[in-house]
Scaffold this motif. Structure first.
Motif, mmCIF file in Angstrom:
data_model
loop_
_atom_site.group_PDB
_atom_site.id
_atom_site.type_symbol
_atom_site.label_atom_id
_atom_site.label_comp_id
_atom_site.label_asym_id
_atom_site.label_seq_id
_atom_site.Cartn_x
_atom_site.Cartn_y
_atom_site.Cartn_z
ATOM 1 N N TYR A 62 0.829 -1.206 0.000
ATOM 2 C CA TYR A 62 0.000 0.000 0.000
ATOM 3 C C TYR A 62 0.861 1.252 0.000
ATOM 4 C CZ TYR A 62 -3.915 -3.104 1.124
ATOM 5 O OH TYR A 62 -4.855 -4.098 1.091
ATOM 6 N N ASP A 63 1.871 1.295 0.881
ATOM 7 C CA ASP A 63 2.738 2.470 0.954
ATOM 8 C C ASP A 63 3.542 2.646 -0.328
ATOM 9 O OD1 ASP A 63 1.860 3.001 3.510
ATOM 10 O OD2 ASP A 63 3.512 1.942 4.491
ATOM 11 N N PHE A 64 4.042 1.535 -0.862
ATOM 12 C CA PHE A 64 4.832 1.594 -2.091
ATOM 13 C C PHE A 64 3.997 2.127 -3.246
ATOM 14 C CE2 PHE A 64 6.029 -0.544 -6.087
ATOM 15 C CZ PHE A 64 7.331 -0.078 -6.234
ATOM 16 N N LEU A 65 2.798 1.577 -3.435
ATOM 17 C CA LEU A 65 1.963 1.997 -4.554
ATOM 18 C C LEU A 65 1.532 3.447 -4.405
ATOM 19 C CD1 LEU A 65 0.710 1.087 -7.179
ATOM 20 C CD2 LEU A 65 -1.302 0.339 -5.912
ATOM 21 N N ASP A 66 1.241 3.871 -3.187
ATOM 22 C CA ASP A 66 0.861 5.259 -2.962
ATOM 23 C C ASP A 66 1.993 6.194 -3.375
ATOM 24 O OD1 ASP A 66 -1.024 7.263 -1.776
ATOM 25 O OD2 ASP A 66 0.673 7.596 -0.441
ATOM 26 N N GLU A 67 3.217 5.820 -3.030
ATOM 27 C CA GLU A 67 4.358 6.655 -3.397
ATOM 28 C C GLU A 67 4.579 6.644 -4.902
ATOM 29 O OE1 GLU A 67 9.013 7.377 -2.113
ATOM 30 O OE2 GLU A 67 7.742 6.011 -0.974
ATOM 31 N N VAL A 68 4.455 5.478 -5.516
ATOM 32 C CA VAL A 68 4.645 5.368 -6.960
ATOM 33 C C VAL A 68 3.616 6.206 -7.709
ATOM 34 C CG1 VAL A 68 4.462 3.780 -8.927
ATOM 35 C CG2 VAL A 68 5.785 3.124 -6.910
ATOM 36 N N GLU A 69 2.343 6.114 -7.297
ATOM 37 C CA GLU A 69 1.286 6.842 -7.993
ATOM 38 C C GLU A 69 1.454 8.350 -7.848
ATOM 39 O OE1 GLU A 69 -2.195 5.070 -6.348
ATOM 40 O OE2 GLU A 69 -2.300 3.518 -7.896
ATOM 41 N N THR A 70 1.871 8.788 -6.662
ATOM 42 C CA THR A 70 2.127 10.213 -6.467
ATOM 43 C C THR A 70 3.298 10.669 -7.327
ATOM 44 O OG1 THR A 70 1.291 10.118 -4.205
ATOM 45 C CG2 THR A 70 2.699 11.985 -4.767
ATOM 46 N N PHE A 71 4.352 9.860 -7.352
ATOM 47 C CA PHE A 71 5.545 10.187 -8.123
ATOM 48 C C PHE A 71 5.223 10.239 -9.610
ATOM 49 C CE2 PHE A 71 10.130 10.529 -7.711
ATOM 50 C CZ PHE A 71 10.579 10.301 -9.003
ATOM 51 N N ALA A 72 4.294 9.396 -10.062
ATOM 52 C CA ALA A 72 3.963 9.342 -11.489
ATOM 53 C C ALA A 72 3.357 10.639 -11.979
ATOM 54 C CB ALA A 72 2.997 8.188 -11.750
ATOM 55 N N GLU A 73 2.762 11.424 -11.090
ATOM 56 C CA GLU A 73 2.050 12.635 -11.479
ATOM 57 C C GLU A 73 2.901 13.889 -11.352
ATOM 58 O OE1 GLU A 73 -1.814 12.890 -9.692
ATOM 59 O OE2 GLU A 73 -2.212 10.768 -9.993
ATOM 60 N N ALA A 74 4.215 13.735 -11.197
ATOM 61 C CA ALA A 74 5.103 14.892 -11.085
ATOM 62 C C ALA A 74 6.435 14.570 -11.754
ATOM 63 C CB ALA A 74 5.318 15.267 -9.620
ATOM 64 N N VAL A 75 6.958 15.522 -12.521
ATOM 65 C CA VAL A 75 8.264 15.347 -13.168
ATOM 66 C C VAL A 75 9.097 16.605 -12.977
ATOM 67 C CG1 VAL A 75 7.445 13.703 -14.900
ATOM 68 C CG2 VAL A 75 7.415 16.145 -15.415
ATOM 69 N N MET A 76 10.410 16.384 -12.940
ATOM 70 C CA MET A 76 11.343 17.496 -12.835
ATOM 71 C C MET A 76 11.803 17.927 -14.209
ATOM 72 S SD MET A 76 11.813 18.683 -9.867
ATOM 73 C CE MET A 76 13.183 19.679 -10.449
ATOM 74 N N GLY A 77 12.069 19.224 -14.351
ATOM 75 C CA GLY A 77 12.617 19.770 -15.582
ATOM 76 C C GLY A 77 13.316 21.072 -15.280
ATOM 77 N N THR A 78 13.571 21.850 -16.296
ATOM 78 C CA THR A 78 14.187 23.162 -16.111
ATOM 79 C C THR A 78 13.418 24.199 -16.930
ATOM 80 O OG1 THR A 78 15.741 22.715 -17.917
ATOM 81 C CG2 THR A 78 16.493 22.248 -15.666
ATOM 82 N N ASP A 79 13.425 25.438 -16.451
ATOM 83 C CA ASP A 79 12.765 26.508 -17.202
ATOM 84 C C ASP A 79 13.746 27.114 -18.205
ATOM 85 O OD1 ASP A 79 14.480 28.134 -15.742
ATOM 86 O OD2 ASP A 79 12.908 28.875 -14.395
ATOM 87 N N GLU A 80 13.327 28.216 -18.836
ATOM 88 C CA GLU A 80 14.164 28.811 -19.876
ATOM 89 C C GLU A 80 15.477 29.365 -19.328
ATOM 90 O OE1 GLU A 80 11.053 31.905 -18.606
ATOM 91 O OE2 GLU A 80 11.202 29.736 -18.978
ATOM 92 N N HIS A 81 15.538 29.559 -18.003
ATOM 93 C CA HIS A 81 16.766 30.049 -17.383
ATOM 94 C C HIS A 81 17.632 28.915 -16.837
ATOM 95 C CE1 HIS A 81 14.972 33.994 -17.756
ATOM 96 N NE2 HIS A 81 13.936 33.620 -17.021
ATOM 97 N N GLY A 82 17.172 27.692 -17.022
ATOM 98 C CA GLY A 82 17.924 26.554 -16.524
ATOM 99 C C GLY A 82 17.681 26.237 -15.064
ATOM 100 N N ASP A 83 16.706 26.904 -14.455
ATOM 101 C CA ASP A 83 16.392 26.638 -13.054
ATOM 102 C C ASP A 83 15.465 25.430 -12.941
ATOM 103 O OD1 ASP A 83 17.838 28.873 -12.163
ATOM 104 O OD2 ASP A 83 16.125 30.199 -12.554
ATOM 105 N N PRO A 84 15.609 24.645 -11.861
ATOM 106 C CA PRO A 84 14.758 23.450 -11.708
ATOM 107 C C PRO A 84 13.297 23.836 -11.510
ATOM 108 C CG PRO A 84 16.027 23.835 -9.705
ATOM 109 C CD PRO A 84 16.557 24.785 -10.735
ATOM 110 N N ILE A 85 12.407 23.066 -12.147
ATOM 111 C CA ILE A 85 10.984 23.325 -12.050
ATOM 112 C C ILE A 85 10.244 21.997 -11.969
ATOM 113 C CG2 ILE A 85 10.612 23.393 -14.552
ATOM 114 C CD1 ILE A 85 8.637 25.714 -14.028
#
Length: 341
Positions: A62-85
């Motif tokens: 239950y805890d693992f799947l909850d974390e996986v599902e939450t993680f699936a709905e968010a991704v890291m990237g960078t904006d036009e200035h190269g800052d993390p978003i």
């Protein structure tokens, strides 16, 4: 999502299948877990996640799947200035009446979120101009959530193609009153860098305060007023919309639609019921409550007992008819047993 501290450090490699490595990294709170999970999700390898679940004890799953599902709905990237978003999926649930042959008023929704102060942490946002059916959404696996996020981040056309492939659209011909969903993306400063923990796409308190931290009543009132202002703006713009509510992730949407309870349905009497259950529950050693409920012409008479049968407290509530039935259903969700006399 906050990175985990590596119990084994950065050195060394776990052998085995991707599922084996997922399980072992997760169990060891290894900081490499998010990177591996990202690879699995972006490769749409739901089978790896299912295999990992099969290797876990039930209480871990239950805890693992909850974390996986939450993680699936968010991704890291960078904006036009190269800052993390951080880019995060969010959902709106709407009660609508009539045909859905015209798209949802996404421009009004965006302006409403902004003017109500629900986008104060966001640097940008995007809404998919489609009505979605909450029922098939309940079967959207974690890997498919990541696909939807990536498609919507790329373009609305790609996201629409995916939604149609997955048969997630609400029936435009169906009449009457029903619940539908709308999906969007919020881009915000990386909450890890800001020291805020889990992403909270609409600044609604979904970021996950520790369970032992009491909610801030001032912040709760801010959220309530913002929600009301937003709902009023959307309903005024589209006569089909009777009520609307922004929620966090897909699990929040499904919980909301399953319970079918809107915030303006929860009057002070229900708050009193919740307070009664909170207080009596705190008097138990194990958090288990058994209730007896008597319906009288004046309302409900409720007695609370601990798991050993000791009477903890009793109280009357001015609730009758449908409101009494709703309150009893609410008690049943929170207590081990609820008997009526």
């Amino acid at each position: 999502m906050a990175k985990k501290d590596g119990a084994n450090g950065k050195g060394g490699q776990f052998a085995g299948t991707p599922a084996d490595r997922l399980v072992r990294l997760w169990r060891n709170n290894d900081e490499r877990f998010p990177a591996l999970l990202d690879e699995v999700l972006d490769a749409n390898r739901q089978g790896v996640i299912e295999a990992a679940l099969g290797k876990m004890r039930e209480e871990e799953g239950y805890d693992f799947l909850d974390e996986v599902e939450t993680f699936a709905e968010a991704v890291m990237g960078t904006d036009e200035h190269g800052d993390p978003i951080m880019t995060t999926l969010f959902w709106l649930v709407l009660e609508v009446e009539g045909r859905l042959d015209a798209p949802p008023p996404v421009d009004t929704i965006e302006r409403g979120l902004d003017s109500a102060g629900l986008l104060e942490k966001a640097t940008d946002m995007r809404l998919l101009p489609l009505w979605l059916d909450p029922e098939p959404l309940s079967y959207l696996e974690a890997a498919d959530r990541r696909v939807l996020l990536r498609r919507l981040l790329s373009s609305a056309a790609e996201a629409e193609a995916f939604v149609r492939e997955q048969d997630l659209l609400a029936d435009p011909e169906e009449g009457g009153t029903r619940l539908v969903g709308v999906v969007g993306l919020v881009m915000e400063e990386d909450p890890e860098q800001a020291g805020e923990g889990m992403p909270d796409p609409l600044n609604l308190g979904f970021g996950g305060e520790p369970e032992d931290v009491e909610p801030d009543p001032i912040e709760q009132e801010r959220i309530r007023q913002a929600m009301a202002a937003f709902a009023e703006a959307v309903s005024a713009a589209d006569p089909r919309v009777r009520r609307c509510e922004p929620v966090g992730g897909l699990n929040d949407l499904l919980d909301f639609t399953a319970e079918g309870v809107w915030p303006d349905d929860l009057d002070a009497n229900f708050d009193e019921v919740d307070d009664f259950l909170d207080i009596t529950g705190n008097e138990t050693g194990d958090g288990i409550l058994d209730l007896t409920v008597e319906e009288t012409p004046d309302g409900l008479q409720v007695r609370a007992f601990n798991s050993d049968g000791l009477l903890l407290d009793e109280r009357g509530f001015d609730l009758t008819g449908d409101r009494a039935a709703e309150a009893i259903a609410r008690m049943k969700r929170r207590c081990r047993r609820v008997g009526t006399v």
